[in-house]
Design an enzyme around this catalytic site. Structure first.
Site, PDB file in Angstrom:
ATOM      1  CG  HIS A 132      24.523 -44.267  15.864  1.00  0.00           C
ATOM      2  ND1 HIS A 132      23.993 -45.311  15.183  1.00  0.00           N
ATOM      3  CD2 HIS A 132      23.483 -43.104  15.431  1.00  0.00           C
ATOM      4  CE1 HIS A 132      23.115 -44.851  14.246  1.00  0.00           C
ATOM      5  NE2 HIS A 132      22.892 -43.749  14.212  1.00  0.00           N
ATOM      6  CE1 TYR A 153       9.804 -31.913  33.350  1.00  0.00           C
ATOM      7  CE2 TYR A 153       7.497 -32.419  33.281  1.00  0.00           C
ATOM      8  CZ  TYR A 153       8.701 -31.525  33.676  1.00  0.00           C
ATOM      9  OH  TYR A 153       8.545 -30.294  34.066  1.00  0.00           O
ATOM     10  CG  ASN A 167      13.322 -28.114  29.069  1.00  0.00           C
ATOM     11  OD1 ASN A 167      14.157 -27.617  30.095  1.00  0.00           O
ATOM     12  ND2 ASN A 167      11.978 -27.383  29.613  1.00  0.00           N
ATOM     13  CG  ASP A 197      20.536 -41.448  15.076  1.00  0.00           C
ATOM     14  OD1 ASP A 197      20.520 -41.720  13.779  1.00  0.00           O
ATOM     15  OD2 ASP A 197      20.190 -42.318  16.006  1.00  0.00           O
TER      16      ASP A 197
END
Length: 159
Positions: free
Chosen positions: A24, A122, A142, A71
């Site tokens: 988690h 990044y 991404n 989450d």
């Protein structure tokens, strides 16, 4: 390699192990073919760099999000790379982002999917558990997923 029932066949044994090993709050970077995945993966918790050959970002996210709970105790469940200030998102970039959101919302309709500026992305990717690289060629393909909990009903635990 044997297949299992109800497990998307594009998910490799290594990727299934990573998804199961994540806890988690751990994050998973799912990136395009131009992303510096090997370098970024070398900084991640597990140092894992998994390549999904012949798979684009929406396909990868559809299969991963079929298994991975998100989450909902965090403000943002998924972050995606966006251009730095002053750079316009190309048409193909918007296309892959729209398909990405569709793939995620298919499995977690309430998920917040929000932009992360390119260089901040990044930095955040280097804090992930692992990196999964697709053969996505559209720019800005991404995403970073934050693993959540599975509730008693077998779905994402939403407070």
């Amino acid at each position: 390699m044997g297949l299992l029932k109800k497990i998307p066949p594009i998910l490799t044994p290594d990727l299934l192990h990573v998804l199961r090993s994540m806890g988690h709050g751990d994050k998973l970077c799912v990136c395009d073919c131009n992303f510096p995945a090997a370098e970024v993966a070398s900084k991640t918790t597990s140092k894992k760099h998994i390549i999904l050959s012949g798979v684009d970002l929406p396909q990868a996210l559809d299969s991963i999000c079929d298994l991975l709970p998100l989450d909902f105790f965090e403000e943002r469940q998924v972050g995606y790379m966006s251009p730095q200030e002053g750079v316009e998102l190309p048409k193909e970039g918007q296309e892959v982002l729209d398909l990405m959101k569709e793939s995620i919302h298919k499995h977690s309709p309430k998920a917040k999917v929000e932009p992360i500026e390119r260089f901040s992305f990044y930095d955040e990717a280097r804090t992930c558990f692992a990196v999964v690289q697709t053969l996505e060629r559209r720019p800005y393909g991404n995403a970073i997923l934050t693993k959540g909990c599975i509730g008693p009903d077998g779905n994402d635990l939403v407070p």
